[in-house]
Design an enzyme around this catalytic site. Sequence first.
Site, PDB file in Angstrom:
ATOM      1  N   ASP A  15       0.645  -1.331  -0.042  1.00 24.61           N
ATOM      2  CA  ASP A  15      -0.044  -0.081   0.110  1.00 24.61           C
ATOM      3  C   ASP A  15       1.057   1.388  -0.026  1.00 24.61           C
ATOM      4  O   ASP A  15       0.590   2.271   0.762  1.00 24.61           O
ATOM      5  CB  ASP A  15      -0.808  -0.061   1.400  1.00 24.61           C
ATOM      6  CG  ASP A  15      -2.181  -0.996   1.208  1.00 24.61           C
ATOM      7  OD1 ASP A  15      -1.871  -1.959   0.379  1.00 24.61           O
ATOM      8  OD2 ASP A  15      -2.784  -0.954   1.976  1.00 24.61           O
ATOM      9  N   LYS A 113      -7.231  -4.868  -3.123  1.00 24.28           N
ATOM     10  CA  LYS A 113      -7.826  -5.352  -1.810  1.00 24.28           C
ATOM     11  C   LYS A 113      -8.660  -4.261  -1.393  1.00 24.28           C
ATOM     12  O   LYS A 113      -8.440  -3.154  -1.598  1.00 24.28           O
ATOM     13  CB  LYS A 113      -7.151  -5.745  -1.014  1.00 24.28           C
ATOM     14  CG  LYS A 113      -6.235  -4.857  -0.379  1.00 24.28           C
ATOM     15  CD  LYS A 113      -4.946  -5.304   0.452  1.00 24.28           C
ATOM     16  CE  LYS A 113      -4.213  -4.289   1.130  1.00 24.28           C
ATOM     17  NZ  LYS A 113      -5.048  -3.407   1.699  1.00 24.28           N
ATOM     18  N   CYS A 158      -2.055  -2.632   7.295  1.00 22.57           N
ATOM     19  CA  CYS A 158      -1.953  -3.464   6.070  1.00 22.57           C
ATOM     20  C   CYS A 158      -0.794  -4.241   6.114  1.00 22.57           C
ATOM     21  O   CYS A 158      -0.608  -5.383   5.850  1.00 22.57           O
ATOM     22  CB  CYS A 158      -2.207  -2.749   4.788  1.00 22.57           C
ATOM     23  SG  CYS A 158      -4.114  -2.143   4.804  1.00 22.57           S
TER      24      CYS A 158
HETATM   25  C1  VGL Z   1      -4.823   0.887   5.629  1.00 21.13           C
HETATM   26  C2  VGL Z   1      -6.239   1.697   6.773  1.00 21.13           C
HETATM   27  C3  VGL Z   1      -7.177   1.463   5.982  1.00 21.13           C
HETATM   28  C4  VGL Z   1      -3.249   0.419   5.297  1.00 21.13           C
HETATM   29  C5  VGL Z   1      -5.713   0.670   4.648  1.00 21.13           C
HETATM   30  O1  VGL Z   1      -2.877   0.369   4.225  1.00 21.13           O
HETATM   31  O2  VGL Z   1      -2.689   0.141   6.341  1.00 21.13           O
HETATM   32  N1  VGL Z   1      -5.208   1.323   6.673  1.00 21.13           N
HETATM   33  N2  VGL Z   1      -6.997   0.907   4.821  1.00 21.13           N
END
Ligand code: VGL
Length: 211
Positions: A15, A113, A158
């Site tokens: 991410d 995702k 994540c």
């Molecule tokens: C994430 C919160 C919501 C992350 C993704 O990538 O850690 N955190 N969505």
Amino acid sequence: MTIEISPRDVLVVVDVQNDFLPGGRLGVAGGDEIVPLINALAKKFTQVIFTQDWHPADHISFASQHAGKAPFEMIELDYGPQVLWPDHCTWHSHGAELAAGLDIPHGQLIIRKGYNRAIDSYSGFQEADRETLTGLAGYLNERDLDRLYLVGLATDFCVGWTAIDGAAAGFDVTVIEDATRAIDSNGSLARAWADMEEAGVQRIMSRQILG
Ligand code: VGL
Ligand code: ZN
């Protein structure tokens, strides 16, 4: 002593997207600082894959979808507790794109995702219902890859969930701590490290690979 990376070890870049960089809609402090480090680490790996948080505009994890709720509050959903977030990483937005500073041309796979409106997915392996698989374990097994090194954002969501699910799926998982940054909401970072340790996830620093 430097760790020797084999051509069959995999770097998983979690991410690293505009919305998680400072100035993004769910900006993680220092998130931009890890990009050059991830590029340097990626040069050591033959196998690199990415995860990408990828939500519809009305995703259930967004506080904006729940009247009277604010970001970082908790709610209870069918599958369990859910932190509510600012809107982020919506389909085809600039914020959802992988950070432009990533320079990893040999990256091979992007696992998206969180595209199901009703189920969040921090983990690159399975959605928050703890049932729906993303296919990542199948991909790794089919290619006979069993050692994973994780970097990216955020350490306590994540990265942590992907690490724990990877270990549970039988992979040898290591998090490169200084190539991650955390959200750290309500003690989430300390809890994530404790949970990762409990799951058998290893924790190293990038110099152990870069020398
Ligand atoms: C994430 C919160 C919501 C992350 C993704 O990538 O850690 N955190 N969505
Ligand atoms: Zn998300």
